[in-house]
Write a protein that holds these residues in place. Sequence first.
Motif, PDB file in Angstrom:
ATOM      1  N   MET A   1      17.095  35.459 -29.575  1.00 56.90           N
ATOM      2  CA  MET A   1      16.740  34.341 -28.706  1.00 56.90           C
ATOM      3  C   MET A   1      17.462  34.457 -27.370  1.00 56.90           C
ATOM      4  SD  MET A   1      17.406  30.281 -29.209  1.00 56.90           S
ATOM      5  CE  MET A   1      18.896  30.168 -28.251  1.00 56.90           C
ATOM      6  N   VAL A   2      18.760  34.750 -27.414  1.00 54.26           N
ATOM      7  CA  VAL A   2      19.540  34.893 -26.183  1.00 54.26           C
ATOM      8  C   VAL A   2      19.055  36.108 -25.392  1.00 54.26           C
ATOM      9  CG1 VAL A   2      21.854  35.400 -25.290  1.00 54.26           C
ATOM     10  CG2 VAL A   2      21.544  33.634 -27.035  1.00 54.26           C
ATOM     11  N   ILE A   3      18.770  37.212 -26.078  1.00 54.08           N
ATOM     12  CA  ILE A   3      18.232  38.383 -25.387  1.00 54.08           C
ATOM     13  C   ILE A   3      16.923  38.023 -24.693  1.00 54.08           C
ATOM     14  CG2 ILE A   3      17.249  40.696 -25.695  1.00 54.08           C
ATOM     15  CD1 ILE A   3      19.313  41.087 -27.977  1.00 54.08           C
ATOM     16  N   ALA A   4      16.043  37.317 -25.386  1.00 53.32           N
ATOM     17  CA  ALA A   4      14.766  36.896 -24.786  1.00 53.32           C
ATOM     18  C   ALA A   4      14.996  36.040 -23.548  1.00 53.32           C
ATOM     19  CB  ALA A   4      13.930  36.122 -25.809  1.00 53.32           C
TER      20      ALA A   4
ATOM     21  N   PHE B   1       6.939  32.789 -22.307  1.00 47.44           N
ATOM     22  CA  PHE B   1       7.488  34.141 -22.282  1.00 47.44           C
ATOM     23  C   PHE B   1       6.368  35.164 -22.176  1.00 47.44           C
ATOM     24  CE2 PHE B   1      10.801  31.661 -24.252  1.00 47.44           C
ATOM     25  CZ  PHE B   1      11.960  32.219 -23.739  1.00 47.44           C
ATOM     26  N   SER B   2       6.685  36.309 -21.577  1.00 45.35           N
ATOM     27  CA  SER B   2       5.728  37.415 -21.514  1.00 45.35           C
ATOM     28  C   SER B   2       6.512  38.727 -21.502  1.00 45.35           C
ATOM     29  CB  SER B   2       4.846  37.291 -20.265  1.00 45.35           C
ATOM     30  OG  SER B   2       5.640  37.302 -19.106  1.00 45.35           O
ATOM     31  N   GLY B   3       5.811  39.807 -21.716  1.00 42.82           N
ATOM     32  CA  GLY B   3       6.442  41.121 -21.667  1.00 42.82           C
ATOM     33  C   GLY B   3       7.539  41.296 -22.695  1.00 42.82           C
ATOM     34  N   THR B   4       8.613  41.934 -22.285  1.00 44.45           N
ATOM     35  CA  THR B   4       9.736  42.235 -23.184  1.00 44.45           C
ATOM     36  C   THR B   4      10.388  40.969 -23.713  1.00 44.45           C
ATOM     37  OG1 THR B   4      10.137  44.290 -21.962  1.00 44.45           O
ATOM     38  CG2 THR B   4      11.904  43.515 -23.376  1.00 44.45           C
ATOM     39  N   SER B   5      10.507  39.958 -22.861  1.00 41.17           N
ATOM     40  CA  SER B   5      11.136  38.714 -23.331  1.00 41.17           C
ATOM     41  C   SER B   5      10.310  38.081 -24.447  1.00 41.17           C
ATOM     42  CB  SER B   5      11.342  37.723 -22.184  1.00 41.17           C
ATOM     43  OG  SER B   5      10.118  37.253 -21.667  1.00 41.17           O
ATOM     44  N   ARG B   6       8.995  38.217 -24.378  1.00 37.58           N
ATOM     45  CA  ARG B   6       8.119  37.670 -25.434  1.00 37.58           C
ATOM     46  C   ARG B   6       8.318  38.420 -26.745  1.00 37.58           C
ATOM     47  NH1 ARG B   6       2.959  34.551 -24.868  1.00 37.58           N
ATOM     48  NH2 ARG B   6       2.186  34.399 -26.978  1.00 37.58           N
ATOM     49  N   ILE B   7       8.537  39.723 -26.672  1.00 38.70           N
ATOM     50  CA  ILE B   7       8.798  40.510 -27.887  1.00 38.70           C
ATOM     51  C   ILE B   7      10.051  39.986 -28.575  1.00 38.70           C
ATOM     52  CG2 ILE B   7       9.479  42.796 -28.758  1.00 38.70           C
ATOM     53  CD1 ILE B   7       7.643  43.946 -26.475  1.00 38.70           C
ATOM     54  N   TRP B   8      11.123  39.783 -27.795  1.00 33.42           N
ATOM     55  CA  TRP B   8      12.373  39.277 -28.372  1.00 33.42           C
ATOM     56  C   TRP B   8      12.200  37.853 -28.902  1.00 33.42           C
ATOM     57  CZ3 TRP B   8      16.176  42.137 -29.964  1.00 33.42           C
ATOM     58  CH2 TRP B   8      16.358  43.399 -29.404  1.00 33.42           C
ATOM     59  N   TRP B   9      11.444  37.024 -28.181  1.00 35.89           N
ATOM     60  CA  TRP B   9      11.190  35.650 -28.642  1.00 35.89           C
ATOM     61  C   TRP B   9      10.404  35.689 -29.956  1.00 35.89           C
ATOM     62  CZ3 TRP B   9      13.648  31.574 -26.739  1.00 35.89           C
ATOM     63  CH2 TRP B   9      13.230  30.296 -27.129  1.00 35.89           C
TER      64      TRP B   9
ATOM     65  N   ALA C   1      23.055  33.894 -36.670  1.00 39.14           N
ATOM     66  CA  ALA C   1      23.216  35.060 -35.796  1.00 39.14           C
ATOM     67  C   ALA C   1      21.881  35.782 -35.622  1.00 39.14           C
ATOM     68  CB  ALA C   1      24.265  36.012 -36.371  1.00 39.14           C
ATOM     69  N   LEU C   2      21.131  35.940 -36.715  1.00 37.95           N
ATOM     70  CA  LEU C   2      19.828  36.616 -36.645  1.00 37.95           C
ATOM     71  C   LEU C   2      18.819  35.858 -35.789  1.00 37.95           C
ATOM     72  CD1 LEU C   2      19.022  38.011 -40.214  1.00 37.95           C
ATOM     73  CD2 LEU C   2      19.549  39.277 -38.136  1.00 37.95           C
ATOM     74  N   VAL C   3      18.946  34.556 -35.736  1.00 34.36           N
ATOM     75  CA  VAL C   3      18.049  33.747 -34.904  1.00 34.36           C
ATOM     76  C   VAL C   3      18.550  33.718 -33.459  1.00 34.36           C
ATOM     77  CG1 VAL C   3      17.257  31.384 -34.469  1.00 34.36           C
ATOM     78  CG2 VAL C   3      17.159  32.311 -36.775  1.00 34.36           C
TER      79      VAL C   3
END
Length: 183
Positions: free
Chosen positions: A160-163, A94-102, A154-156
């Motif tokens: 994760m799905v957003i990422a 992951f990188s960028g925004t997806s990495r933040i969510w991950w 749900a918190l996990v």
Amino acid sequence: MSVGTAAPYRIRGGIDSLNSRLHKTGLRVFLVIVLAHWAEHLTQAVQIYAMGWPVPEARGVLGIPFPWLVTSEWMHYGYALVMLVGFILLRPGFSGTSRIWWNITLGVQVWHHFEHLLLLIQALSGAYLAGRAVPTSIIQLLAPRVELHLFYNALVTLPMVIAMVVHTRTDDAAARCTCAVRA
């Protein structure tokens, strides 16, 4: 290269492959594991709230034929550990925004893993938190275990799905994998 130095190269090579050419497959397998776990918790919630089963009898899908699974802190800890390892191993892809969510979901899973480690230690030692009669997590002092695990999942799962969605919907030049849907 000597025999003693070959293993670190194979491990790094495996992690590199997992986060490049195998990233899409790794994410799909990981998602199936997460969804199967959700199915267990949702089935348990339906058994309790829709079917009126007492909490000890509401054991999800696998807990019906294998009741010892639900009461095994080893099984719950093992799943928390698998999740933590999965988040760590798949993170470099992951990188960028997806990495933040991950990273957000990884942080939540670190806490969730700690809570399961605490439960496992209590089960093994017989010394329970706050004088309770059963192993008890810190947040479980405030919320019942069934509801707490639905909340933790749900918190996990949500970040994760957003990422994963952000990761597959972006044409990120830093991405080394083929996950992104490209025009």
